[in-house]
Write a protein that holds these residues in place. Sequence first.
Motif, PDB file in Angstrom:
ATOM      1  N   UNK A  65     -27.563  -1.929  -7.369  1.00 59.91           N
ATOM      2  CA  UNK A  65     -28.687  -2.570  -6.676  1.00 59.91           C
ATOM      3  C   UNK A  65     -29.398  -1.616  -5.705  1.00 59.91           C
ATOM      4  N   UNK A  66     -28.753  -0.511  -5.359  1.00 62.41           N
ATOM      5  CA  UNK A  66     -29.361   0.470  -4.460  1.00 62.41           C
ATOM      6  C   UNK A  66     -30.298   1.433  -5.168  1.00 62.41           C
ATOM      7  N   UNK A  67     -30.372   1.348  -6.507  1.00 64.33           N
ATOM      8  CA  UNK A  67     -31.200   2.281  -7.272  1.00 64.33           C
ATOM      9  C   UNK A  67     -32.153   1.547  -8.218  1.00 64.33           C
ATOM     10  N   UNK A  68     -32.676   0.408  -7.794  1.00 61.48           N
ATOM     11  CA  UNK A  68     -33.542  -0.405  -8.643  1.00 61.48           C
ATOM     12  C   UNK A  68     -34.808   0.324  -9.084  1.00 61.48           C
ATOM     13  N   UNK A  69     -35.259   1.276  -8.283  1.00 62.23           N
ATOM     14  CA  UNK A  69     -36.493   2.006  -8.618  1.00 62.23           C
ATOM     15  C   UNK A  69     -36.232   3.249  -9.477  1.00 62.23           C
ATOM     16  N   UNK A  70     -34.993   3.482  -9.844  1.00 67.61           N
ATOM     17  CA  UNK A  70     -34.642   4.656 -10.636  1.00 67.61           C
ATOM     18  C   UNK A  70     -35.252   4.551 -12.035  1.00 67.61           C
ATOM     19  N   UNK A  71     -35.855   5.639 -12.520  1.00 73.07           N
ATOM     20  CA  UNK A  71     -36.488   5.632 -13.850  1.00 73.07           C
ATOM     21  C   UNK A  71     -35.869   6.650 -14.798  1.00 73.07           C
TER      22      UNK A  71
END
Length: 165
Positions: A65-71
């Motif tokens: 949940x701490x890396x939701x913006x990871x692509x």
Amino acid sequence: MKTQELFNVLEQNKDKSLLFEYAPNKLVGANYHITEVKHVSIDSVDCGAQTDAWKETIIQLWESPNELDKTEYMSVYKAMAILKKVGKMKPYVFDAEVKFEYSNVTFNTAQLFVNDFEIRNNDLIIKLAIEKTDCKAKSICGVPEDKELVAANDEPCCSPDGNCC
């Protein structure tokens, strides 16, 4: 897919990103981590009193949940490094079926088998699928092979006066 087959596919594609399709056109998020590898021994008795035993390798995927913006997805190379480290600590049974355990807010936790894989551009996409539960003792219990749905008022395959355990 057997554990060795998965390792072979990974080895042949270590320069790619590793993606997992858990349902048609639905990918595990790029924020996933490999959080656990289970070496499982199953020793079972089915409803026809038949015994069976087999081994499975279960790899757990978790979305942080701490890396939701990871692509950017994990590389196959990094996944292999994790799996090799595990193998040094707890050796693999390479002819064991490999499954992936996964869930998210809209998909209940399931152990998914590898249905296929696809190379698309610079991605290795492991296609996962759900295995339906089944009666393994159909012939003993008198269940026709082609019958899939049982109405609520029908006799179960293992009725008290049936042949089952």
